[in-house]
Design a protein around this motif. Structure first.
Motif, PDB file in Angstrom:
ATOM      1  N   UNK A 274       0.864  -1.232   0.001  1.00 29.92           N
ATOM      2  CA  UNK A 274       0.045   0.113   0.011  1.00 29.92           C
ATOM      3  C   UNK A 274       0.867   1.100   0.020  1.00 29.92           C
ATOM      4  N   UNK A 275       1.747   1.249   0.755  1.00 29.09           N
ATOM      5  CA  UNK A 275       2.721   2.388   0.844  1.00 29.09           C
ATOM      6  C   UNK A 275       3.459   2.704  -0.360  1.00 29.09           C
ATOM      7  N   UNK A 276       4.004   1.792  -1.025  1.00 28.55           N
ATOM      8  CA  UNK A 276       4.764   1.674  -2.205  1.00 28.55           C
ATOM      9  C   UNK A 276       3.845   2.307  -3.432  1.00 28.55           C
ATOM     10  N   UNK A 277       2.482   1.693  -3.438  1.00 30.74           N
ATOM     11  CA  UNK A 277       1.719   2.062  -4.429  1.00 30.74           C
ATOM     12  C   UNK A 277       1.059   3.570  -4.296  1.00 30.74           C
ATOM     13  N   UNK A 278       0.738   3.787  -2.975  1.00 32.57           N
ATOM     14  CA  UNK A 278       0.302   5.364  -2.989  1.00 32.57           C
ATOM     15  C   UNK A 278       1.321   6.312  -3.175  1.00 32.57           C
ATOM     16  N   UNK A 279       2.751   5.985  -2.955  1.00 36.55           N
ATOM     17  CA  UNK A 279       3.615   6.931  -3.118  1.00 36.55           C
ATOM     18  C   UNK A 279       4.295   6.830  -4.507  1.00 36.55           C
ATOM     19  N   UNK A 280       3.846   5.739  -5.395  1.00 37.66           N
ATOM     20  CA  UNK A 280       4.485   5.638  -6.721  1.00 37.66           C
ATOM     21  C   UNK A 280       4.469   7.022  -7.467  1.00 37.66           C
ATOM     22  N   UNK A 281       3.482   7.655  -7.524  1.00 39.63           N
ATOM     23  CA  UNK A 281       2.903   8.906  -8.119  1.00 39.63           C
ATOM     24  C   UNK A 281       3.856   9.984  -7.812  1.00 39.63           C
ATOM     25  N   UNK A 282       4.184  10.191  -6.332  1.00 35.78           N
ATOM     26  CA  UNK A 282       5.103  10.920  -6.079  1.00 35.78           C
ATOM     27  C   UNK A 282       6.692  10.710  -6.269  1.00 35.78           C
ATOM     28  N   UNK A 283       6.802   9.425  -6.264  1.00 39.84           N
ATOM     29  CA  UNK A 283       8.239   9.115  -6.717  1.00 39.84           C
ATOM     30  C   UNK A 283       8.662   9.273  -8.150  1.00 39.84           C
ATOM     31  N   UNK A 284       7.482   8.831  -8.870  1.00 38.73           N
ATOM     32  CA  UNK A 284       7.682   9.307 -10.544  1.00 38.73           C
ATOM     33  C   UNK A 284       7.842  10.649 -10.889  1.00 38.73           C
ATOM     34  N   UNK A 285       7.111  11.492  -9.845  1.00 39.24           N
ATOM     35  CA  UNK A 285       7.137  12.983 -10.128  1.00 39.24           C
ATOM     36  C   UNK A 285       8.302  13.399  -9.861  1.00 39.24           C
ATOM     37  N   UNK A 286       8.941  13.285  -8.757  1.00 41.21           N
ATOM     38  CA  UNK A 286      10.259  13.858  -8.311  1.00 41.21           C
ATOM     39  C   UNK A 286      11.412  13.373  -9.188  1.00 41.21           C
ATOM     40  N   UNK A 287      11.279  12.075  -9.555  1.00 42.75           N
ATOM     41  CA  UNK A 287      12.504  11.433 -10.536  1.00 42.75           C
ATOM     42  C   UNK A 287      12.360  12.187 -11.840  1.00 42.75           C
TER      43      UNK A 287
END
Length: 103
Positions: free
Chosen positions: A57-70
């Motif tokens: 759940x934590x990885x899937x909910x933060x995937x958008x943030x990680x993608x945006x920051x990368x």
């Protein structure tokens, strides 16, 4: 040392066993009942399942943030001459601000 208990994968002994058996054991049962082991394995599996669900759940909910920051990091790397300008810092901080303000 009690050699059979010492060489086993997990040595199990009861609290009322001899000192050598207790020292060699990995698990010391306070009750003379093997159902305690079954309950421990069951609780361990529940904990493992809940932990893996939380990580997914934590990885899937933060995937958008990680993608945006990368993506923004790569964009900033391409524009090295503007890396330290105020507007590029503002562009990088805006998603953080909106993520904190949005419920």
């Amino acid at each position: 040392r009690a050699l059979p208990i010492w060489e086993s994968d997990v040595g199990v002994s009861v609290d009322s066993a001899t000192d050598i058996a207790r020292e060699s054991a990995d698990v010391i049962l306070l009750e003379k009942d093997l159902m305690v082991l079954e309950q421990g394995v069951y609780q361990g599996r529940l904990t493992y399942g809940n932990t893996s669900k939380y990580i997914k759940m934590a990885v899937s909910s933060n995937f958008g943030n990680m993608f945006r920051y990368s993506r923004s990091t790569l964009l900033q790397a391409k524009l090295e001459h503007r890396l330290f300008s105020e507007e590029s810092q503002l562009l990088f901080q805006c998603p953080l601000l909106f993520a904190d303000l949005w419920p």
